[in-house]
Design a protein around this motif. Structure first.
Motif, PDB file in Angstrom:
ATOM      1  N   ASP A  78       0.836  -1.204   0.000  1.00 42.71           N
ATOM      2  CA  ASP A  78       0.000   0.000   0.000  1.00 42.71           C
ATOM      3  C   ASP A  78       0.873   1.257   0.000  1.00 42.71           C
ATOM      4  O   ASP A  78       0.558   2.247  -0.660  1.00 42.71           O
ATOM      5  N   LYS A  98       2.699   6.188  -7.202  1.00 47.96           N
ATOM      6  CA  LYS A  98       1.719   7.048  -7.854  1.00 47.96           C
ATOM      7  C   LYS A  98       1.879   8.495  -7.372  1.00 47.96           C
ATOM      8  O   LYS A  98       2.165   8.744  -6.201  1.00 47.96           O
ATOM      9  N   ASN A 258      -1.005   2.392  -3.253  1.00 51.72           N
ATOM     10  CA  ASN A 258      -2.446   2.144  -3.336  1.00 51.72           C
ATOM     11  C   ASN A 258      -3.222   3.456  -3.233  1.00 51.72           C
ATOM     12  O   ASN A 258      -3.500   3.948  -2.142  1.00 51.72           O
ATOM     13  N   THR A 259      -3.599   3.991  -4.368  1.00 51.22           N
ATOM     14  CA  THR A 259      -4.294   5.287  -4.389  1.00 51.22           C
ATOM     15  C   THR A 259      -5.742   5.179  -3.947  1.00 51.22           C
ATOM     16  O   THR A 259      -6.387   6.200  -3.682  1.00 51.22           O
ATOM     17  N   LYS A 260      -6.272   3.957  -3.852  1.00 51.29           N
ATOM     18  CA  LYS A 260      -7.675   3.775  -3.458  1.00 51.29           C
ATOM     19  C   LYS A 260      -7.855   3.743  -1.946  1.00 51.29           C
ATOM     20  O   LYS A 260      -8.986   3.766  -1.463  1.00 51.29           O
ATOM     21  N   SER A 261      -6.764   3.698  -1.223  1.00 55.45           N
ATOM     22  CA  SER A 261      -6.829   3.592   0.231  1.00 55.45           C
ATOM     23  C   SER A 261      -6.612   4.945   0.891  1.00 55.45           C
ATOM     24  O   SER A 261      -5.527   5.524   0.804  1.00 55.45           O
ATOM     25  N   ASP A 262      -7.635   5.445   1.577  1.00 57.76           N
ATOM     26  CA  ASP A 262      -7.483   6.687   2.328  1.00 57.76           C
ATOM     27  C   ASP A 262      -6.494   6.506   3.478  1.00 57.76           C
ATOM     28  O   ASP A 262      -5.766   7.432   3.841  1.00 57.76           O
ATOM     29  N   LYS A 265      -3.010   6.990   2.228  1.00 60.44           N
ATOM     30  CA  LYS A 265      -2.717   8.414   2.052  1.00 60.44           C
ATOM     31  C   LYS A 265      -2.437   9.075   3.404  1.00 60.44           C
ATOM     32  O   LYS A 265      -1.551   9.930   3.519  1.00 60.44           O
TER      33      LYS A 265
END
Length: 337
Positions: A78, A98, A258-262, A265
Protein backbone atom coordinates in the motif's frame (compact mmCIF):
# COMPACT_ATOMS: atom_id res chain seq x y z
CA UNK A 1 -38.01 -17.43 27.83
CA UNK A 2 -39.23 -15.96 24.58
CA UNK A 3 -37.55 -12.62 25.28
CA UNK A 4 -34.29 -14.38 26.10
CA UNK A 5 -34.19 -16.00 22.64
CA UNK A 6 -34.75 -12.60 21.03
CA UNK A 7 -32.25 -10.72 23.18
CA UNK A 8 -29.35 -13.17 22.68
CA UNK A 9 -29.12 -12.78 18.88
CA UNK A 10 -29.52 -9.02 19.19
CA UNK A 11 -26.70 -8.89 21.74
CA UNK A 12 -24.45 -10.95 19.48
CA UNK A 13 -25.31 -8.76 16.50
CA UNK A 14 -24.53 -5.61 18.48
CA UNK A 15 -21.16 -7.01 19.56
CA UNK A 16 -20.33 -7.99 15.99
CA UNK A 17 -21.32 -4.56 14.70
CA UNK A 18 -19.23 -2.84 17.38
CA UNK A 19 -16.17 -4.95 16.67
CA UNK A 20 -16.52 -4.30 12.92
CA UNK A 21 -16.88 -0.58 13.49
CA UNK A 22 -13.65 -0.47 15.44
CA UNK A 23 -11.66 -2.97 13.38
CA UNK A 24 -8.46 -1.30 12.24
CA UNK A 25 -7.54 -1.24 8.55
CA UNK A 26 -4.25 -3.03 7.92
CA UNK A 27 -1.73 -1.42 5.60
CA UNK A 28 1.06 -3.42 3.98
CA UNK A 29 4.14 -1.21 4.14
CA UNK A 30 7.33 -2.13 2.30
CA UNK A 31 10.49 -0.76 3.90
CA UNK A 32 14.26 -0.88 4.16
CA UNK A 33 14.37 1.01 7.46
CA UNK A 34 16.68 -0.67 9.97
CA UNK A 35 14.85 -3.32 11.98
CA UNK A 36 15.35 -1.58 15.32
CA UNK A 37 13.40 1.45 14.08
CA UNK A 38 10.25 -0.35 12.95
CA UNK A 39 8.57 -0.95 16.31
CA UNK A 40 8.96 2.70 17.32
CA UNK A 41 7.57 4.01 14.01
CA UNK A 42 4.64 1.57 14.08
CA UNK A 43 3.76 2.29 17.71
CA UNK A 44 3.83 6.06 17.30
CA UNK A 45 1.84 6.11 14.06
CA UNK A 46 -0.82 3.70 15.35
CA UNK A 47 -1.21 5.69 18.57
CA UNK A 48 -2.02 8.76 16.46
CA UNK A 49 -4.16 6.69 14.07
CA UNK A 50 -5.83 3.91 16.10
CA UNK A 51 -8.03 2.85 13.17
CA UNK A 52 -4.96 1.87 11.08
CA UNK A 53 -2.46 -0.93 11.63
CA UNK A 54 0.90 -1.33 9.88
CA UNK A 55 2.08 -4.68 8.56
CA UNK A 56 5.78 -4.36 7.76
CA UNK A 57 7.50 -6.16 4.89
CA UNK A 58 11.21 -5.45 5.30
CA UNK A 59 14.39 -6.25 3.40
CA UNK A 60 17.53 -4.53 2.13
CA UNK A 61 17.16 -1.71 -0.39
CA UNK A 62 18.18 -3.77 -3.42
CA UNK A 63 15.95 -6.73 -2.61
CA UNK A 64 12.97 -4.55 -1.71
CA UNK A 65 13.33 -2.55 -4.93
CA UNK A 66 13.46 -5.74 -6.99
CA UNK A 67 10.41 -7.12 -5.18
CA UNK A 68 8.35 -4.00 -5.87
CA UNK A 69 9.34 -4.04 -9.55
CA UNK A 70 8.44 -7.74 -9.84
CA UNK A 71 5.01 -7.03 -8.34
CA UNK A 72 4.28 -3.87 -10.32
CA UNK A 73 1.45 -5.46 -12.35
CA UNK A 74 -0.11 -6.90 -9.19
CA UNK A 75 1.04 -4.64 -6.35
CA UNK A 76 0.85 -5.98 -2.81
CA UNK A 77 2.18 -2.93 -1.00
CA UNK A 78 0.00 0.00 0.00
CA UNK A 79 2.89 2.31 0.88
CA UNK A 80 6.67 2.29 0.48
CA UNK A 81 8.24 3.98 3.50
CA UNK A 82 11.97 4.15 4.13
CA UNK A 83 13.56 3.29 0.77
CA UNK A 84 16.45 5.10 -0.93
CA UNK A 85 15.56 8.08 -3.12
CA UNK A 86 17.29 6.53 -6.14
CA UNK A 87 15.11 3.43 -5.79
CA UNK A 88 12.00 5.56 -5.36
CA UNK A 89 12.80 7.45 -8.57
CA UNK A 90 13.06 4.15 -10.43
CA UNK A 91 9.81 2.86 -8.90
CA UNK A 92 8.04 6.04 -9.99
CA UNK A 93 9.38 5.69 -13.54
CA UNK A 94 8.10 2.10 -13.64
CA UNK A 95 4.66 3.17 -12.42
CA UNK A 96 4.84 1.50 -9.01
CA UNK A 97 4.65 4.77 -7.08
CA UNK A 98 1.72 7.05 -7.85
CA UNK A 99 1.76 10.86 -7.86
CA UNK A 100 0.40 12.32 -4.63
CA UNK A 101 0.62 15.58 -2.72
CA UNK A 102 0.74 14.91 1.03
CA UNK A 103 -0.45 17.37 3.62
CA UNK A 104 2.42 19.41 5.03
CA UNK A 105 4.60 19.09 1.94
CA UNK A 106 5.49 22.79 2.13
CA UNK A 107 7.38 22.07 5.36
CA UNK A 108 9.68 19.50 3.71
CA UNK A 109 13.10 20.53 2.39
CA UNK A 110 12.81 20.80 -1.44
CA UNK A 111 16.21 19.13 -1.86
CA UNK A 112 14.74 15.93 -0.38
CA UNK A 113 11.59 15.75 -2.52
CA UNK A 114 10.91 14.29 -5.98
CA UNK A 115 11.97 17.19 -8.24
CA UNK A 116 9.40 16.46 -10.97
CA UNK A 117 6.01 18.19 -11.19
CA UNK A 118 3.96 15.03 -10.59
CA UNK A 119 5.74 14.31 -7.31
CA UNK A 120 5.56 10.75 -6.05
CA UNK A 121 8.22 10.41 -3.33
CA UNK A 122 9.09 12.54 -0.32
CA UNK A 123 12.19 12.46 1.87
CA UNK A 124 12.24 11.37 5.50
CA UNK A 125 15.93 11.58 6.35
CA UNK A 126 19.31 11.80 4.65
CA UNK A 127 22.73 10.23 5.11
CA UNK A 128 26.03 11.55 3.79
CA UNK A 129 29.58 10.59 2.88
CA UNK A 130 32.73 12.15 4.28
CA UNK A 131 36.44 11.45 4.61
CA UNK A 132 37.66 10.07 7.94
CA UNK A 133 41.28 11.17 8.47
CA UNK A 134 43.42 9.64 11.23
CA UNK A 135 45.52 12.50 12.53
CA UNK A 136 47.89 10.30 14.55
CA UNK A 137 48.70 8.04 11.60
CA UNK A 138 49.05 11.09 9.36
CA UNK A 139 51.55 12.68 11.75
CA UNK A 140 53.56 9.48 12.01
CA UNK A 141 53.58 8.97 8.23
CA UNK A 142 54.06 12.63 7.31
CA UNK A 143 50.74 12.85 5.48
CA UNK A 144 49.16 16.28 4.90
CA UNK A 145 45.47 16.84 5.61
CA UNK A 146 43.49 16.55 2.34
CA UNK A 147 41.04 19.35 1.57
CA UNK A 148 39.61 18.28 -1.80
CA UNK A 149 38.92 15.10 -3.74
CA UNK A 150 41.82 15.99 -6.03
CA UNK A 151 44.15 16.03 -3.03
CA UNK A 152 43.55 12.28 -2.61
CA UNK A 153 45.32 11.70 -5.94
CA UNK A 154 48.67 12.86 -4.57
CA UNK A 155 51.34 10.11 -4.52
CA UNK A 156 51.91 10.67 -0.81
CA UNK A 157 48.62 8.88 -0.05
CA UNK A 158 49.50 5.68 -1.96
CA UNK A 159 48.27 2.67 0.03
CA UNK A 160 46.71 4.82 2.75
CA UNK A 161 43.07 5.04 1.52
CA UNK A 162 40.11 2.68 1.95
CA UNK A 163 36.76 3.08 0.21
CA UNK A 164 33.55 1.01 -0.02
CA UNK A 165 32.98 -1.19 -3.07
CA UNK A 166 29.94 0.44 -4.76
CA UNK A 167 28.69 -2.93 -6.01
CA UNK A 168 28.16 -4.13 -2.44
CA UNK A 169 27.75 -0.86 -0.55
CA UNK A 170 25.17 1.86 -1.08
CA UNK A 171 27.61 4.28 0.55
CA UNK A 172 30.16 3.48 -2.11
CA UNK A 173 27.66 3.84 -4.93
CA UNK A 174 26.53 7.21 -3.55
CA UNK A 175 30.04 8.60 -3.89
CA UNK A 176 30.74 7.09 -7.30
CA UNK A 177 27.45 8.59 -8.52
CA UNK A 178 28.38 11.93 -6.99
CA UNK A 179 31.69 11.97 -8.85
CA UNK A 180 30.03 11.03 -12.14
CA UNK A 181 27.33 13.67 -11.81
CA UNK A 182 29.61 16.47 -10.57
CA UNK A 183 32.64 15.83 -12.81
CA UNK A 184 31.02 14.34 -15.88
CA UNK A 185 31.30 10.66 -16.74
CA UNK A 186 34.62 10.62 -18.61
CA UNK A 187 36.42 12.82 -16.10
CA UNK A 188 34.98 10.83 -13.19
CA UNK A 189 36.26 7.50 -14.51
CA UNK A 190 39.68 9.09 -15.12
CA UNK A 191 39.59 10.38 -11.54
CA UNK A 192 38.70 6.95 -10.13
CA UNK A 193 41.49 5.29 -12.13
CA UNK A 194 44.00 7.70 -10.60
CA UNK A 195 42.48 7.29 -7.14
CA UNK A 196 42.75 3.51 -7.47
CA UNK A 197 46.55 3.91 -7.50
CA UNK A 198 46.32 5.14 -3.90
CA UNK A 199 43.64 2.74 -2.68
CA UNK A 200 44.79 0.08 -0.20
CA UNK A 201 41.54 -1.88 -0.59
CA UNK A 202 37.78 -1.61 -1.18
CA UNK A 203 35.49 -2.80 1.61
CA UNK A 204 32.05 -4.42 1.38
CA UNK A 205 30.68 -2.21 4.15
CA UNK A 206 29.96 1.50 3.90
CA UNK A 207 31.07 2.23 7.47
CA UNK A 208 34.16 0.01 7.53
CA UNK A 209 36.62 2.45 5.88
CA UNK A 210 35.98 4.94 8.67
CA UNK A 211 36.26 2.22 11.30
CA UNK A 212 39.60 1.19 9.78
CA UNK A 213 40.76 4.82 9.77
CA UNK A 214 39.72 5.17 13.39
CA UNK A 215 41.75 2.07 14.31
CA UNK A 216 44.77 3.26 12.34
CA UNK A 217 44.64 0.46 9.78
CA UNK A 218 44.51 3.16 7.09
CA UNK A 219 45.00 6.89 7.31
CA UNK A 220 41.96 7.80 5.21
CA UNK A 221 38.54 6.21 4.87
CA UNK A 222 35.90 7.40 2.40
CA UNK A 223 32.86 6.47 4.42
CA UNK A 224 29.71 7.51 6.29
CA UNK A 225 29.76 10.91 8.01
CA UNK A 226 27.58 9.64 10.87
CA UNK A 227 29.93 6.75 11.63
CA UNK A 228 32.83 9.21 11.66
CA UNK A 229 31.05 11.44 14.16
CA UNK A 230 30.23 8.47 16.38
CA UNK A 231 33.81 7.20 16.36
CA UNK A 232 35.27 10.65 17.05
CA UNK A 233 32.90 11.09 19.99
CA UNK A 234 34.10 7.72 21.28
CA UNK A 235 37.67 9.01 21.20
CA UNK A 236 39.02 7.95 17.81
CA UNK A 237 41.81 10.35 16.66
CA UNK A 238 40.05 11.29 13.43
CA UNK A 239 39.05 14.46 11.67
CA UNK A 240 35.90 14.35 9.54
CA UNK A 241 36.51 16.14 6.25
CA UNK A 242 33.96 17.29 3.67
CA UNK A 243 36.19 17.56 0.59
CA UNK A 244 35.86 20.50 -1.76
CA UNK A 245 33.79 19.33 -4.70
CA UNK A 246 30.86 18.07 -2.63
CA UNK A 247 29.87 14.76 -1.08
CA UNK A 248 27.53 11.98 -2.10
CA UNK A 249 24.31 11.53 -0.18
CA UNK A 250 20.98 9.69 -0.29
CA UNK A 251 17.54 10.28 1.13
CA UNK A 252 15.23 7.65 2.58
CA UNK A 253 11.74 8.43 1.36
CA UNK A 254 8.04 7.56 1.34
CA UNK A 255 5.65 7.03 -1.56
CA UNK A 256 2.07 5.93 -2.25
CA UNK A 257 1.25 2.71 -4.11
CA UNK A 258 -2.45 2.14 -3.34
CA UNK A 259 -4.29 5.29 -4.39
CA UNK A 260 -7.67 3.78 -3.46
CA UNK A 261 -6.83 3.59 0.23
CA UNK A 262 -7.48 6.69 2.33
CA UNK A 263 -5.56 5.02 5.14
CA UNK A 264 -2.49 4.71 2.89
CA UNK A 265 -2.72 8.41 2.05
CA UNK A 266 -2.96 9.23 5.76
CA UNK A 267 0.21 7.26 6.42
CA UNK A 268 2.08 9.17 3.70
CA UNK A 269 0.73 12.43 5.17
CA UNK A 270 1.87 11.46 8.66
CA UNK A 271 5.30 10.29 7.47
CA UNK A 272 6.23 13.83 6.39
CA UNK A 273 4.80 15.45 9.52
CA UNK A 274 6.77 17.16 12.24
CA UNK A 275 5.97 14.33 14.68
CA UNK A 276 7.35 11.71 12.29
CA UNK A 277 10.47 13.76 11.65
CA UNK A 278 11.11 13.96 15.38
CA UNK A 279 11.24 10.16 15.31
CA UNK A 280 13.67 10.16 12.38
CA UNK A 281 15.88 12.64 14.22
CA UNK A 282 16.45 10.03 16.94
CA UNK A 283 18.48 8.09 14.35
CA UNK A 284 19.60 10.67 11.74
CA UNK A 285 21.14 14.14 12.19
CA UNK A 286 19.52 15.45 8.98
CA UNK A 287 15.78 14.99 8.46
CA UNK A 288 13.40 16.37 5.89
CA UNK A 289 11.20 18.70 7.94
CA UNK A 290 12.48 22.26 7.92
CA UNK A 291 11.71 22.81 11.61
CA UNK A 292 13.25 19.63 13.02
CA UNK A 293 16.94 19.18 13.81
CA UNK A 294 18.91 17.00 16.17
CA UNK A 295 22.52 18.11 16.47
CA UNK A 296 24.96 15.21 16.78
CA UNK A 297 28.31 15.78 18.48
CA UNK A 298 31.18 16.04 15.98
CA UNK A 299 28.83 15.76 12.99
CA UNK A 300 30.02 18.12 10.22
CA UNK A 301 27.84 20.67 8.47
CA UNK A 302 27.02 18.26 5.66
CA UNK A 303 24.25 20.35 4.14
CA UNK A 304 26.71 22.90 2.83
CA UNK A 305 28.57 20.12 0.98
CA UNK A 306 25.63 18.12 -0.41
CA UNK A 307 25.63 17.92 -4.19
CA UNK A 308 22.52 18.44 -6.28
CA UNK A 309 22.10 14.81 -7.34
CA UNK A 310 19.67 13.30 -9.84
CA UNK A 311 18.34 10.24 -8.02
CA UNK A 312 16.55 9.05 -11.13
CA UNK A 313 19.83 8.99 -13.03
CA UNK A 314 21.48 7.16 -10.13
CA UNK A 315 18.81 4.48 -10.39
CA UNK A 316 18.71 3.88 -14.14
CA UNK A 317 22.50 3.97 -14.60
CA UNK A 318 23.29 1.74 -11.62
CA UNK A 319 23.76 -1.54 -13.48
CA UNK A 320 26.04 -0.07 -16.14
CA UNK A 321 28.08 1.94 -13.62
CA UNK A 322 28.65 -1.04 -11.35
CA UNK A 323 29.62 -3.28 -14.27
CA UNK A 324 32.27 -0.79 -15.40
CA UNK A 325 33.51 -0.19 -11.87
CA UNK A 326 33.83 -3.92 -11.12
CA UNK A 327 35.74 -4.56 -14.33
CA UNK A 328 38.19 -1.77 -13.52
CA UNK A 329 38.69 -1.95 -9.77
CA UNK A 330 37.24 -5.06 -8.12
CA UNK A 331 40.65 -6.75 -7.90
CA UNK A 332 41.44 -4.64 -4.84
CA UNK A 333 38.24 -5.55 -2.99
CA UNK A 334 38.57 -7.29 0.35
CA UNK A 335 37.41 -10.92 0.46
CA UNK A 336 33.75 -11.27 1.41
CA UNK A 337 33.38 -12.55 4.94
Amino acid sequence: MKNRWIIAPLTALAALTASSAFAAEELTVYTAFETDMLANYKKTFEKANPDIKIKWVRDSTGIMTAKLLAEKDNPRADVVWGLAGSSMALLKEEGVLKPYSPKGLADVRPSMVDPQDNKAWFGNDAFFNAVCFNEMVAKAQGLPKPESWDDLLKPVYKGHIAMPNPASSGTGYMQVSAWIQSMGEQQAWTYMEKLDNNIAHYTHSGSKPCVQAGMGEVAIGISMALRGATLKTQGAPIDIILPKGGVGWEAEAVGLVNTKSDAAKRLVDWSVSKDANKLYSEYYPVVAHKDVSAPVKNYPDVEKAMLNLDFGKMAVSREAVLKTWSEKFDAKSEPRS
